[in-house]
Design a protein around this motif. Structure first.
Motif, PDB file in Angstrom:
ATOM      1  N   SER A 126     -19.355  46.716  76.012  1.00 35.01           N
ATOM      2  CA  SER A 126     -18.433  46.104  75.045  1.00 35.01           C
ATOM      3  C   SER A 126     -19.170  45.830  73.858  1.00 35.01           C
ATOM      4  CB  SER A 126     -17.901  44.895  75.523  1.00 35.01           C
ATOM      5  OG  SER A 126     -17.106  44.878  76.869  1.00 35.01           O
ATOM      6  N   TRP A 127     -20.368  45.655  73.768  1.00 35.66           N
ATOM      7  CA  TRP A 127     -21.139  45.355  72.421  1.00 35.66           C
ATOM      8  C   TRP A 127     -21.435  46.798  71.857  1.00 35.66           C
ATOM      9  CZ3 TRP A 127     -22.654  41.964  69.192  1.00 35.66           C
ATOM     10  CH2 TRP A 127     -23.629  42.155  68.376  1.00 35.66           C
ATOM     11  N   LEU A 128     -21.875  47.677  72.862  1.00 34.47           N
ATOM     12  CA  LEU A 128     -21.882  49.170  72.267  1.00 34.47           C
ATOM     13  C   LEU A 128     -20.836  49.517  71.562  1.00 34.47           C
ATOM     14  CD1 LEU A 128     -24.306  50.716  74.902  1.00 34.47           C
ATOM     15  CD2 LEU A 128     -25.142  49.593  72.812  1.00 34.47           C
ATOM     16  N   GLY A 129     -19.708  49.492  72.278  1.00 33.16           N
ATOM     17  CA  GLY A 129     -18.434  49.998  71.664  1.00 33.16           C
ATOM     18  C   GLY A 129     -18.265  49.186  70.190  1.00 33.16           C
ATOM     19  N   LEU A 130     -18.528  47.855  70.291  1.00 33.61           N
ATOM     20  CA  LEU A 130     -18.292  47.367  68.920  1.00 33.61           C
ATOM     21  C   LEU A 130     -19.040  47.747  67.800  1.00 33.61           C
ATOM     22  CD1 LEU A 130     -17.608  43.773  70.189  1.00 33.61           C
ATOM     23  CD2 LEU A 130     -15.729  45.280  69.089  1.00 33.61           C
ATOM     24  N   LEU A 131     -20.039  48.329  68.143  1.00 35.41           N
ATOM     25  CA  LEU A 131     -21.075  48.787  67.138  1.00 35.41           C
ATOM     26  C   LEU A 131     -21.082  50.374  66.877  1.00 35.41           C
ATOM     27  CD1 LEU A 131     -24.671  47.218  68.737  1.00 35.41           C
ATOM     28  CD2 LEU A 131     -23.191  46.489  66.762  1.00 35.41           C
ATOM     29  N   ASP A 132     -19.742  50.895  67.270  1.00 38.09           N
ATOM     30  CA  ASP A 132     -19.234  52.147  66.635  1.00 38.09           C
ATOM     31  C   ASP A 132     -20.242  53.188  67.516  1.00 38.09           C
ATOM     32  OD1 ASP A 132     -17.081  51.332  65.253  1.00 38.09           O
ATOM     33  OD2 ASP A 132     -18.063  51.189  63.404  1.00 38.09           O
ATOM     34  N   ARG A 133     -20.521  52.959  68.667  1.00 35.84           N
ATOM     35  CA  ARG A 133     -21.389  54.064  69.305  1.00 35.84           C
ATOM     36  C   ARG A 133     -20.931  55.505  69.426  1.00 35.84           C
ATOM     37  NH1 ARG A 133     -23.644  53.411  75.520  1.00 35.84           N
ATOM     38  NH2 ARG A 133     -25.405  54.884  75.460  1.00 35.84           N
ATOM     39  N   GLU A 147      -1.621  49.126  57.154  1.00 33.47           N
ATOM     40  CA  GLU A 147      -2.235  49.214  55.880  1.00 33.47           C
ATOM     41  C   GLU A 147      -3.621  48.177  55.942  1.00 33.47           C
ATOM     42  OE1 GLU A 147      -0.198  48.155  52.225  1.00 33.47           O
ATOM     43  OE2 GLU A 147       0.966  49.994  52.392  1.00 33.47           O
ATOM     44  N   ALA A 148      -3.320  47.340  56.882  1.00 32.26           N
ATOM     45  CA  ALA A 148      -4.640  46.419  57.134  1.00 32.26           C
ATOM     46  C   ALA A 148      -5.565  46.831  57.911  1.00 32.26           C
ATOM     47  CB  ALA A 148      -3.972  44.834  57.381  1.00 32.26           C
ATOM     48  N   HIS A 149      -4.981  47.599  58.826  1.00 34.07           N
ATOM     49  CA  HIS A 149      -5.918  48.341  60.029  1.00 34.07           C
ATOM     50  C   HIS A 149      -5.475  49.596  59.870  1.00 34.07           C
ATOM     51  CE1 HIS A 149      -5.550  44.004  60.970  1.00 34.07           C
ATOM     52  NE2 HIS A 149      -6.698  44.086  61.388  1.00 34.07           N
ATOM     53  N   ALA A 150      -6.007  50.590  59.124  1.00 32.56           N
ATOM     54  CA  ALA A 150      -5.730  51.863  59.099  1.00 32.56           C
ATOM     55  C   ALA A 150      -6.249  52.462  60.308  1.00 32.56           C
ATOM     56  CB  ALA A 150      -6.193  52.430  57.852  1.00 32.56           C
ATOM     57  N   PHE A 151      -7.354  52.036  60.870  1.00 31.06           N
ATOM     58  CA  PHE A 151      -7.939  52.835  62.124  1.00 31.06           C
ATOM     59  C   PHE A 151      -7.298  52.279  63.470  1.00 31.06           C
ATOM     60  CE2 PHE A 151     -11.032  53.561  58.713  1.00 31.06           C
ATOM     61  CZ  PHE A 151     -11.062  54.835  58.852  1.00 31.06           C
ATOM     62  N   GLY A 152      -6.287  51.398  63.493  1.00 29.13           N
ATOM     63  CA  GLY A 152      -5.568  51.088  64.489  1.00 29.13           C
ATOM     64  C   GLY A 152      -6.382  49.677  65.141  1.00 29.13           C
ATOM     65  N   TYR A 153      -5.835  49.424  66.346  1.00 37.84           N
ATOM     66  CA  TYR A 153      -6.577  47.979  67.018  1.00 37.84           C
ATOM     67  C   TYR A 153      -7.398  48.356  68.236  1.00 37.84           C
ATOM     68  CZ  TYR A 153      -3.468  45.647  63.837  1.00 37.84           C
ATOM     69  OH  TYR A 153      -2.469  45.129  62.658  1.00 37.84           O
ATOM     70  N   GLY A 154      -7.678  49.643  68.595  1.00 34.50           N
ATOM     71  CA  GLY A 154      -8.408  49.808  69.727  1.00 34.50           C
ATOM     72  C   GLY A 154      -9.545  49.149  70.183  1.00 34.50           C
ATOM     73  N   LYS A 155     -10.146  48.604  69.185  1.00 32.79           N
ATOM     74  CA  LYS A 155     -11.319  47.840  69.492  1.00 32.79           C
ATOM     75  C   LYS A 155     -11.165  46.706  70.164  1.00 32.79           C
ATOM     76  CE  LYS A 155     -14.872  49.677  66.555  1.00 32.79           C
ATOM     77  NZ  LYS A 155     -16.026  49.145  65.263  1.00 32.79           N
ATOM     78  N   ALA A 156      -9.782  46.225  70.445  1.00 39.67           N
ATOM     79  CA  ALA A 156      -9.330  44.997  71.153  1.00 39.67           C
ATOM     80  C   ALA A 156      -9.792  45.118  72.424  1.00 39.67           C
ATOM     81  CB  ALA A 156      -7.794  44.753  70.829  1.00 39.67           C
ATOM     82  N   GLU A 157      -9.598  46.338  73.047  1.00 45.38           N
ATOM     83  CA  GLU A 157     -10.088  46.440  74.461  1.00 45.38           C
ATOM     84  C   GLU A 157     -11.552  46.192  74.777  1.00 45.38           C
ATOM     85  OE1 GLU A 157      -8.977  49.814  76.514  1.00 45.38           O
ATOM     86  OE2 GLU A 157      -7.105  50.461  75.435  1.00 45.38           O
ATOM     87  N   TYR A 158     -12.374  46.087  73.830  1.00 44.21           N
ATOM     88  CA  TYR A 158     -13.850  45.925  73.833  1.00 44.21           C
ATOM     89  C   TYR A 158     -14.017  44.404  74.054  1.00 44.21           C
ATOM     90  CZ  TYR A 158     -15.174  50.769  72.825  1.00 44.21           C
ATOM     91  OH  TYR A 158     -15.273  52.065  72.488  1.00 44.21           O
ATOM     92  N   VAL A 159     -13.052  43.468  73.267  1.00 50.91           N
ATOM     93  CA  VAL A 159     -12.923  42.216  73.282  1.00 50.91           C
ATOM     94  C   VAL A 159     -12.612  41.727  74.725  1.00 50.91           C
ATOM     95  CG1 VAL A 159     -11.935  40.094  72.497  1.00 50.91           C
ATOM     96  CG2 VAL A 159     -12.568  42.028  70.779  1.00 50.91           C
ATOM     97  N   SER A 160     -11.613  42.439  75.350  1.00 52.87           N
ATOM     98  CA  SER A 160     -11.342  42.140  76.584  1.00 52.87           C
ATOM     99  C   SER A 160     -12.467  42.420  77.683  1.00 52.87           C
ATOM    100  CB  SER A 160     -10.063  43.057  77.106  1.00 52.87           C
ATOM    101  OG  SER A 160      -9.647  42.776  78.479  1.00 52.87           O
ATOM    102  N   SER A 161     -13.177  43.553  77.738  1.00 54.31           N
ATOM    103  CA  SER A 161     -14.267  43.681  78.612  1.00 54.31           C
ATOM    104  C   SER A 161     -15.217  43.009  78.283  1.00 54.31           C
ATOM    105  CB  SER A 161     -14.542  45.317  78.505  1.00 54.31           C
ATOM    106  OG  SER A 161     -14.949  45.504  77.305  1.00 54.31           O
ATOM    107  N   GLY A 162     -15.402  42.586  77.075  1.00 52.48           N
ATOM    108  CA  GLY A 162     -16.534  41.652  76.930  1.00 52.48           C
ATOM    109  C   GLY A 162     -16.544  40.283  77.313  1.00 52.48           C
ATOM    110  N   ALA A 163     -15.099  39.587  77.089  1.00 51.37           N
ATOM    111  CA  ALA A 163     -14.853  38.305  77.612  1.00 51.37           C
ATOM    112  C   ALA A 163     -14.681  38.159  79.272  1.00 51.37           C
ATOM    113  CB  ALA A 163     -13.263  37.972  77.226  1.00 51.37           C
ATOM    114  N   GLU A 164     -14.301  39.466  79.913  1.00 54.25           N
ATOM    115  CA  GLU A 164     -14.330  39.606  81.051  1.00 54.25           C
ATOM    116  C   GLU A 164     -15.830  39.389  81.973  1.00 54.25           C
ATOM    117  OE1 GLU A 164     -12.932  42.209  85.091  1.00 54.25           O
ATOM    118  OE2 GLU A 164     -12.313  42.607  82.999  1.00 54.25           O
ATOM    119  N   GLY A 165     -16.840  40.160  81.094  1.00 51.90           N
ATOM    120  CA  GLY A 165     -18.166  39.872  81.556  1.00 51.90           C
ATOM    121  C   GLY A 165     -18.749  38.406  81.299  1.00 51.90           C
TER     122      GLY A 165
END
Length: 310
Positions: free
Chosen positions: A200-207, A67-85
């Protein structure tokens, strides 16, 4: 999305590879005293930190919607790749710092043959694991795994440059070539980190979804337009990790019954989902004769909207 938890095994493989290559490269550096090999070992340390981050974020991304994250947690992967960069850029700064010091106060390299053999062995480990991760990332639509794999492949090319450079130092006796190579490695690593952060930034911006997937979506909609005589507009797409989201307005004759319109939307959603893996499709039914149906046609992102009717 049932396969997401299973991706953790690939991140665990990356962690094991990072630990192994750190050991080999540190041993190579201690044997030779080469700052170029030290820079290579530092990058493997970044690989380890990135692999641990990937494992953690894949676990988050695998959580089911709620209910709190109806669209899932998929963007966590962008956090990972951004942190890696970001980690890559920090490592590059450390490499450059050590290289400048050695450039000012050059030192000879020793026991080159054995040290380079260890470095080559580490590169072969990264090459094998990197190819596995890239393949798994593409197959499962995981940007975190693909980013980790591409980082390892970058490490392979970096190591190849270091090995050739240290060999040149041994052959020519020009010891300042060693820190020059390390600085070149740092520059190359920064470029790799910047690309990861940008993606990662582009992914977080809902490309929007990639063009190849947009083409598949167009194919489905054009087929229905030709067969059913209907129209589409306000077609939006976005991607969130492995998930794809597609929404559209479907314009049908106003004389259609609700049941007939609903059955058509069900078929469209099913076919779009078949064309786009992991797609969540949202449709909105409108009457093609109603002028208000065209008030939002400027939102179209895939197919040109029809001209408004008087």
């Amino acid at each position: 999305m049932q396969d997401r938890p299973a991706l953790a095994r690939f991140a665990a493989l990356s962690i094991a590879a990072a630990v192994a290559t750190i050991g080999l490269k540190v041993a190579a550096w201690r044997l030779t005293g080469s700052v170029g090999l030290l820079s290579d070992a530092l990058e493997s340390g970044v690989n380890l930190a990135a692999a641990v981050m990937t494992l953690a974020m894949l676990a988050v991304a695998a959580r089911p919607p709620n209910e709190a994250h109806a669209f899932g947690y998929g963007k966590a992967e962008y956090v990972s790749s951004g942190a890696e960069g970001a980690l890559i850029i920090v490592a590059a700064a450390g490499i450059a710092w050590a290289a400048v010091g050695r450039l000012i106060h050059p030192q000879p390299v020793e026991r080159v043959g054995f040290g380079l053999a260890l470095s080559v062995g580490a590169s072969l480990v990264n090459l094998s694991v990197g190819r596995v991760l890239i393949s798994a990332g593409r197959r499962h639509h995981s940007i975190a795994l693909e980013a980790d794999g591409r980082h390892l492949m970058t490490d392979v090319w970096t190591s190849a440059g270091v090995v050739l450079g240290i060999g040149a130092v041994a052959a020519t006796g020009w010891v300042r070539l060693d820190p020059i190579i390390a600085i070149a490695v740092a520059v190359q690593i920064v470029w790799s980190g910047v690309r990861l952060i940008r993606r990662s930034w582009l992914g977080l911006l809902d490309r929007a979804i990639p063009e190849s997937e947009l083409a598949a979506l167009r194919g489905v909609l054009e087929r229905y337009s030709a067969a059913e005589g209907i129209r589409f507009h306000a077609v939006w797409t976005r991607q969130s990790g492995a998930r794809r989201f597609v929404s559209m307005h479907v314009l049908v004759p106003g004389a259609w019954s609700v049941s007939r319109g609903h059955a058509l939307l069900e078929r469209i959603e099913e076919d779009v989902s078949a064309a786009l893996p992991n797609a969540h499709v949202f449709t909105h039914l409108e009457a093609v004769e109603d002028p208000s149906s065209f008030a939002d046609q400027h939102l179209d992102r895939v197919l040109p909207g029809p001209a408004p009717r008087p």
